[in-house]
Design an enzyme around this catalytic site. Structure first.
Site, PDB file in Angstrom:
ATOM      1  N   LYS A  77       0.853  -1.208   0.000  1.00 12.03           N
ATOM      2  CA  LYS A  77       0.000   0.000   0.000  1.00 12.03           C
ATOM      3  C   LYS A  77       0.874   1.238   0.000  1.00 12.03           C
ATOM      4  O   LYS A  77       2.045   1.193   0.419  1.00 12.03           O
ATOM      5  CB  LYS A  77      -0.950   0.020   1.204  1.00 12.03           C
ATOM      6  CG  LYS A  77      -0.290   0.041   2.592  1.00 12.03           C
ATOM      7  CD  LYS A  77       0.102   1.409   3.105  1.00 12.03           C
ATOM      8  CE  LYS A  77       0.752   1.340   4.481  1.00 12.03           C
ATOM      9  NZ  LYS A  77       1.527   2.507   4.877  1.00 12.03           N
ATOM     10  N   ASP A  88      -2.112  -1.436  10.628  1.00 13.20           N
ATOM     11  CA  ASP A  88      -2.077  -1.403   9.161  1.00 13.20           C
ATOM     12  C   ASP A  88      -2.622  -2.668   8.510  1.00 13.20           C
ATOM     13  O   ASP A  88      -2.546  -2.801   7.290  1.00 13.20           O
ATOM     14  CB  ASP A  88      -0.622  -1.235   8.693  1.00 13.20           C
ATOM     15  CG  ASP A  88      -0.272   0.211   8.424  1.00 13.20           C
ATOM     16  OD1 ASP A  88      -1.132   1.078   8.648  1.00 13.20           O
ATOM     17  OD2 ASP A  88       0.867   0.465   8.000  1.00 13.20           O
ATOM     18  N   PRO A  91      10.396  -3.747   0.385  1.00 12.43           N
ATOM     19  CA  PRO A  91      11.323  -3.430   1.475  1.00 12.43           C
ATOM     20  C   PRO A  91      10.701  -3.701   2.846  1.00 12.43           C
ATOM     21  O   PRO A  91       9.495  -3.526   3.039  1.00 12.43           O
ATOM     22  CB  PRO A  91      11.596  -1.933   1.275  1.00 12.43           C
ATOM     23  CG  PRO A  91      10.493  -1.426   0.418  1.00 12.43           C
ATOM     24  CD  PRO A  91       9.993  -2.570  -0.400  1.00 12.43           C
TER      25      PRO A  91
HETATM   26  O1  C5P Z   1      -0.286  -0.897  15.306  1.00 13.53           O
HETATM   27  P1  C5P Z   1       1.152  -1.149  15.101  1.00 13.53           P
HETATM   28  O2  C5P Z   1       1.650  -2.324  15.901  1.00 13.53           O
HETATM   29  O3  C5P Z   1       1.560  -1.256  13.693  1.00 13.53           O
HETATM   30  O4  C5P Z   1       1.896   0.128  15.666  1.00 13.53           O
HETATM   31  C1  C5P Z   1       3.270   0.118  15.937  1.00 13.53           C
HETATM   32  C2  C5P Z   1       3.580   1.270  16.891  1.00 13.53           C
HETATM   33  O5  C5P Z   1       3.408   2.521  16.213  1.00 13.53           O
HETATM   34  C3  C5P Z   1       2.684   1.354  18.117  1.00 13.53           C
HETATM   35  O6  C5P Z   1       3.172   0.577  19.174  1.00 13.53           O
HETATM   36  C4  C5P Z   1       2.716   2.827  18.441  1.00 13.53           C
HETATM   37  O7  C5P Z   1       3.906   3.148  19.122  1.00 13.53           O
HETATM   38  C5  C5P Z   1       2.827   3.499  17.078  1.00 13.53           C
HETATM   39  N1  C5P Z   1       1.507   3.914  16.548  1.00 13.53           N
HETATM   40  C6  C5P Z   1       0.931   5.049  17.053  1.00 13.53           C
HETATM   41  N2  C5P Z   1      -0.285   5.452  16.547  1.00 13.53           N
HETATM   42  C7  C5P Z   1      -0.890   4.775  15.556  1.00 13.53           C
HETATM   43  C8  C5P Z   1      -0.304   3.606  15.023  1.00 13.53           C
HETATM   44  C9  C5P Z   1       0.910   3.203  15.550  1.00 13.53           C
HETATM   45  O8  C5P Z   1       1.469   5.710  17.953  1.00 13.53           O
HETATM   46  N3  C5P Z   1      -2.050   5.218  15.062  1.00 13.53           N
END
Ligand code: C5P
Length: 327
Positions: free
Chosen positions: A10, A136, A94
């Site tokens: 994406k 995501d 990547p």
């Molecule tokens: O949801 P995901 O595990 O991909 O997110 C990784 C990290 O990115 C989270 O632990 C958080 O620190 C940060 N994040 C955030 N706000 C979001 C999505 C992710 O702060 N909307």
């Protein structure tokens, strides 16, 4: 019988970061768009127990932290089923590149495992598992042009754009998403200090994005370009995207740290991209072009300058679905 699934990437056509929430995440508004560039995920189930991840790329963890492992494990638990699973990931995209590759691999695993075990999950269970594993993931349950809200995991299908030629440039830099969010918080605080204000709640960026996205979607509605029409008609939504001023907030904290990424954006624009941006928190940059010829020409020039480029195209929802399962 093994099942093989294309795991499409994406890009973010725009991304606004809002206030940090009590759970540590940030409110987000973004428009996701799937593209044809993909990894391939293969799954094979047999009698026994345990999940084995195979991937030749040493940057991909092959233990229980792998997103494919986490999704498969949750699916087996939901079904209260035992199986020996071998999941093979063929990496083209990547790692940590802002293209959602790891999240897409996980959702590809979900599609493959449902088919391999001939047991579809109810839609709400699919969403629950995906949202639990990462913000995501859910967008890849839909594909095409998708509005992402909440922390990015609340997804709504948008009317698809015509297919647009796209050049991806992936500099050899890995940007940590949690770190980029922390940098955003520090940036907002320093902005507030400079203006002698209390730190803004971040809702300002959200409402600006909201207006721009609404403006862009309204143009699309008026121009009424159907997704099947590419070519010349691709021009309209692209120009509208620029006109509406949709941006990616991450550029404001990632570019100062990695000035080479700002340079890549300039090169994309110099080489005729109608719209160029960082994808997610990067480091992949993308440029959208009116025609494939223009994209190929630009890619050749950038490749000659030593950049790692891929020519691809945006993938509308119908094609995302049709091309998902490899024959
Ligand atoms: O949801 P995901 O595990 O991909 O997110 C990784 C990290 O990115 C989270 O632990 C958080 O620190 C940060 N994040 C955030 N706000 C979001 C999505 C992710 O702060 N909307």
């Amino acid at each position: 019988m093994a099942v093989t699934v294309r795991s499409f990437a994406k890009i973010n056509l725009g991304l606004a970061i809002g206030p940090s929430r009590p759970d540590g995440y940030h409110a987000l508004e973004t428009i996701y768009q799937t593209v044809a560039a993909h990894d391939v995920v293969r799954i094979e189930a047999s009698r026994g127990n345990g999940i084995e991840i195979r991937c030749k790329n040493p940057q991909v963890p092959c233990d229980e932290t792998n997103t494919c492992y986490r999704v498969a494990d949750r699916m087996l638990r939901h079904w209260k089923q035992r199986a020996k699973l071998v999941i093979t990931i063929e990496k083209n995209l990547p790692v940590q590149g802002g293209l959602g590759a790891g999240s897409s691999n996980a959702v590809a695993t979900m599609f493959a495992l449902e088919r391999e075990l001939k047991e579809p999950l109810p839609p709400d269970e699919r969403l629950r598992i995906c949202a639990e594993v990462g913000s995501d993931l859910p967008l890849f349950l839909l594909g095409g042009c998708v509005l992402g809200l909440g922390r990015g995991e609340q997804v709504y299908p948008l009317a698809d754009l015509p297919t647009l030629a796209c050049v991806l440039v992936s500099p050899a830099v890995a940007v940590s998403t949690p770190q980029a969010f922390r940098d955003w918080d520090a940036f907002m605080e320093s902005e507030a200090a400079a203006w002698n204000l209390t730190p803004p709640s971040g809702s300002v960026t959200l409402s600006k994005f909201n207006r721009s996205a609404f403006e862009w979607l309204s143009y699309l509605d008026v121009s009424g370009v159907p997704a099947e029409c590419g070519g010349d008609r691709a021009e309209t939504p692209l120009l509208d995207l620029v006109r509406a001023g949709i941006e990616n907030d991450f550029e404001r904290v990632v570019f100062p740290q990695y000035p080479e990424l700002r340079d890549v954006k300039r090169v994309l624009e110099r080489e005729g991209a109608d719209y160029a941006s960082l994808s997610g928190s990067g480091s992949t940059m993308f440029g959208l072009y009116r025609t494939r010829e223009r994209a190929v020409q630009a890619a050749e020039q950038m490749s000659a300058e030593g950049l790692a480029v891929t020519v691809t195209e945006t993938l509308p929802r119908s094609q995302y679905r049709a091309q998902r399962f490899a024959k």
